[in-house]
Design a protein around this motif. Structure first.
Motif, PDB file in Angstrom:
ATOM      1  N   GLU A 206      29.811  -2.424  65.102  1.00 14.15           N
ATOM      2  CA  GLU A 206      28.603  -1.716  64.708  1.00 14.15           C
ATOM      3  C   GLU A 206      27.905  -2.414  63.550  1.00 14.15           C
TER       4      GLU A 206
ATOM      5  N   GLY B   1      23.927   0.437  59.521  1.00 14.36           N
ATOM      6  CA  GLY B   1      24.008   1.591  58.652  1.00 14.36           C
ATOM      7  C   GLY B   1      23.397   1.314  57.295  1.00 14.36           C
TER       8      GLY B   1
ATOM      9  N   TRP C  84      28.176   6.855  70.913  1.00 11.89           N
ATOM     10  CA  TRP C  84      28.214   6.945  69.460  1.00 11.89           C
ATOM     11  C   TRP C  84      28.838   8.281  69.063  1.00 11.89           C
TER      12      TRP C  84
ATOM     13  N   ARG D 138      30.365  10.346  65.309  1.00 12.13           N
ATOM     14  CA  ARG D 138      30.277  10.293  63.859  1.00 12.13           C
ATOM     15  C   ARG D 138      31.328  11.206  63.257  1.00 12.13           C
TER      16      ARG D 138
ATOM     17  N   ARG E  99      35.694  14.321  64.080  1.00 13.08           N
ATOM     18  CA  ARG E  99      34.763  13.411  64.734  1.00 13.08           C
ATOM     19  C   ARG E  99      33.948  14.187  65.759  1.00 13.08           C
TER      20      ARG E  99
ATOM     21  N   VAL F  88      27.761  12.091  69.425  1.00 10.15           N
ATOM     22  CA  VAL F  88      26.346  11.985  69.103  1.00 10.15           C
ATOM     23  C   VAL F  88      25.530  11.684  70.363  1.00 10.15           C
TER      24      VAL F  88
ATOM     25  N   ASP G  76      23.139  14.446  58.512  1.00  5.29           N
ATOM     26  CA  ASP G  76      23.471  13.321  59.396  1.00  5.29           C
ATOM     27  C   ASP G  76      24.357  12.296  58.699  1.00  5.29           C
TER      28      ASP G  76
ATOM     29  N   SER H 238      27.281  10.391  57.657  1.00  4.63           N
ATOM     30  CA  SER H 238      28.588  10.242  58.305  1.00  4.63           C
ATOM     31  C   SER H 238      28.899   8.766  58.459  1.00  4.63           C
TER      32      SER H 238
ATOM     33  N   TYR I 187      29.418   6.337  61.388  1.00  2.00           N
ATOM     34  CA  TYR I 187      29.066   6.336  62.804  1.00  2.00           C
ATOM     35  C   TYR I 187      29.907   5.286  63.522  1.00  2.00           C
ATOM     36  N   TYR I 188      30.526   5.711  64.600  1.00  2.27           N
ATOM     37  CA  TYR I 188      31.405   4.846  65.372  1.00  2.27           C
ATOM     38  C   TYR I 188      30.820   4.590  66.755  1.00  2.27           C
ATOM     39  N   CYS I 189      30.902   3.356  67.170  1.00  2.00           N
ATOM     40  CA  CYS I 189      30.551   2.988  68.526  1.00  2.00           C
ATOM     41  C   CYS I 189      31.824   2.929  69.356  1.00  2.00           C
TER      42      CYS I 189
ATOM     43  N   GLY J  58      33.215   1.342  62.526  1.00  2.00           N
ATOM     44  CA  GLY J  58      32.313   2.317  61.943  1.00  2.00           C
ATOM     45  C   GLY J  58      31.332   1.710  60.965  1.00  2.00           C
TER      46      GLY J  58
END
Length: 127
Positions: free
Chosen positions: A6, A9, A36, A38, A45, A48, A90, A92, A94-96, A120
């Motif tokens: 990722e 951010g 995605w 978060r 978790r 999204v 929002d 957080s 964020y994880y792919c 992340g």
């Protein structure tokens, strides 16, 4: 194996926008779905958005509908998350995540539908 990384951010004020990118490498020919998720401190978790790699069907959490857009560039093996009208909630990491064809038919809003995860990227929205 597939690796996902990722980027994108950062810190943004409420009402602003960010675009996250997720680059996949390795055996990308076997990808079925990417998504995605978060996770904020102290919270679980949460899903999204998700996209089916071939065909492009998209799915969103209620919190993301109307503000976030997931898209993909097959040639670049990259998925994007355009986030507009950002809110402090929002904030957080964020994880792919990416999934293989075995996930066909599964609900793509659960972590169980993904086989590979990134490290992340932090998104912080200030009020």
């Amino acid at each position: 194996q597939v690796q996902v990384v990722e980027s994108g951010g950062g810190l943004v004020q409420a009402g602003g926008s960010l675009r996250l990118s997720c680059a996949a490498s390795g055996r990308t020919g076997s990808l079925f779905n990417m998504g995605w998720f978060r996770q904020a401190p102290g919270l679980e978790r949460e899903f999204v958005a998700a996209i089916v790699w071939h065909g492009g069907s998209t799915y969103y959490a209620d919190s993301a509908k109307g503000r976030f857009t997931i898209s993909r560039d097959n040639a670049k093996n990259t998925v994007y998350l355009q986030m507009n009208s950002l809110k402090p909630e929002d904030t957080s990491v964020y994880y792919c995540a990416a999934g293989s064809p075995i996930n066909y038919g599964r609900n793509l809003d659960t972590g169980a539908a993904y086989d590979y995860w990134g490290q992340g990227t932090q998104v912080t929205v200030s009020s």
